[in-house]
Design a protein around this motif. Structure first.
Motif, PDB file in Angstrom:
ATOM      1  N   TRP A  27     -38.934  -5.138  33.657  1.00 12.23           N
ATOM      2  CA  TRP A  27     -39.916  -6.100  35.087  1.00 12.23           C
ATOM      3  C   TRP A  27     -38.871  -5.792  35.656  1.00 12.23           C
ATOM      4  N   THR A  28     -38.850  -5.125  36.075  1.00  8.48           N
ATOM      5  CA  THR A  28     -37.449  -5.034  37.526  1.00  8.48           C
ATOM      6  C   THR A  28     -37.518  -3.667  38.586  1.00  8.48           C
ATOM      7  N   GLY A  33     -29.596  -0.331  43.016  1.00 12.19           N
ATOM      8  CA  GLY A  33     -28.786  -1.342  43.745  1.00 12.19           C
ATOM      9  C   GLY A  33     -30.193  -2.415  44.217  1.00 12.19           C
ATOM     10  N   CYS A  34     -31.211  -2.587  43.626  1.00  8.01           N
ATOM     11  CA  CYS A  34     -32.158  -3.274  44.243  1.00  8.01           C
ATOM     12  C   CYS A  34     -32.522  -4.665  42.776  1.00  8.01           C
ATOM     13  N   GLY A  35     -33.176  -4.195  42.426  1.00  6.60           N
ATOM     14  CA  GLY A  35     -33.528  -5.511  40.705  1.00  6.60           C
ATOM     15  C   GLY A  35     -33.974  -6.311  40.807  1.00  6.60           C
ATOM     16  N   LYS A  36     -35.301  -6.404  41.917  1.00  6.34           N
ATOM     17  CA  LYS A  36     -35.722  -7.447  42.348  1.00  6.34           C
ATOM     18  C   LYS A  36     -36.839  -7.715  41.211  1.00  6.34           C
ATOM     19  N   ILE A  37     -37.229  -8.338  41.130  1.00  3.90           N
ATOM     20  CA  ILE A  37     -38.493  -9.165  39.613  1.00  3.90           C
ATOM     21  C   ILE A  37     -39.282  -9.922  40.235  1.00  3.90           C
ATOM     22  N   PRO A  38     -40.212 -10.039  39.645  1.00  2.00           N
ATOM     23  CA  PRO A  38     -41.456 -11.067  40.078  1.00  2.00           C
ATOM     24  C   PRO A  38     -40.111 -12.772  39.562  1.00  2.00           C
ATOM     25  N   PRO A  39     -41.117 -13.398  40.038  1.00  2.00           N
ATOM     26  CA  PRO A  39     -41.840 -13.451  41.614  1.00  2.00           C
ATOM     27  C   PRO A  39     -41.207 -13.172  43.082  1.00  2.00           C
ATOM     28  N   THR A  66     -40.577   1.580  37.847  1.00  2.00           N
ATOM     29  CA  THR A  66     -41.501   0.437  38.513  1.00  2.00           C
ATOM     30  C   THR A  66     -40.425  -0.178  39.766  1.00  2.00           C
ATOM     31  N   LEU A  67     -41.346  -0.006  40.563  1.00  3.72           N
ATOM     32  CA  LEU A  67     -40.530  -0.016  42.078  1.00  3.72           C
ATOM     33  C   LEU A  67     -40.768  -1.561  42.496  1.00  3.72           C
ATOM     34  N   CYS A  68     -40.456  -2.331  43.474  1.00  3.00           N
ATOM     35  CA  CYS A  68     -41.054  -3.601  44.179  1.00  3.00           C
ATOM     36  C   CYS A  68     -41.519  -2.949  45.435  1.00  3.00           C
ATOM     37  N   ARG A  69     -42.526  -3.685  45.819  1.00  2.38           N
ATOM     38  CA  ARG A  69     -43.532  -3.207  47.014  1.00  2.38           C
ATOM     39  C   ARG A  69     -43.023  -2.605  48.126  1.00  2.38           C
ATOM     40  N   LYS A  70     -41.309  -2.965  48.397  1.00  2.00           N
ATOM     41  CA  LYS A  70     -40.982  -2.353  50.029  1.00  2.00           C
ATOM     42  C   LYS A  70     -40.456  -0.578  49.232  1.00  2.00           C
ATOM     43  N   HIS A  71     -40.032  -1.199  48.020  1.00  2.00           N
ATOM     44  CA  HIS A  71     -39.214   0.841  47.527  1.00  2.00           C
ATOM     45  C   HIS A  71     -40.128   1.779  47.068  1.00  2.00           C
ATOM     46  N   HIS A  72     -41.192   0.818  47.394  1.00  2.00           N
ATOM     47  CA  HIS A  72     -42.507   1.877  46.597  1.00  2.00           C
ATOM     48  C   HIS A  72     -43.407   2.762  47.888  1.00  2.00           C
TER      49      HIS A  72
END
Length: 85
Positions: A27-28, A33-39, A66-72
């Motif tokens: 879920w990351t 270098g990003c590694g953002k996870i919800p929330p 899996t990508l965060c919205r920014k990277h997607h």
């Protein structure tokens, strides 16, 4: 009778594919270098090989990331550039 159109994200097969990709990636966001996870960030499942061009890979979890919205947003419509990175 008119057939109801269903967005692919609402089909059971797609939902299973997406959740499997998320679980595999813990879920990351997998962008280096990003590694953002919800929330903190909304995550999205992305097809590495383009959905329309590779129908045989649509539900292959090895074709998902899996990508965060920014990277997607950054990768969408530029998939060929990122396929081998």
């Amino acid at each position: 009778m008119r057939r109801k159109w269903t967005h692919r994200a609402q089909t059971p097969t797609y939902i299973i594919w997406r959740k499997t990709v998320y679980a595999r990636d813990q879920w990351t966001c997998q962008w280096p270098g990003c590694g953002k996870i919800p929330p903190r960030a909304r995550i999205e499942a992305h097809h590495i090989k383009i959905w329309a061009w590779y129908p045989e890979l649509r539900f292959d979890t090895n074709n998902g990331i899996t990508l965060c919205r920014k990277h997607h947003t950054h990768v969408t419509e530029r998939e060929v550039k990122f396929e081998n990175t």
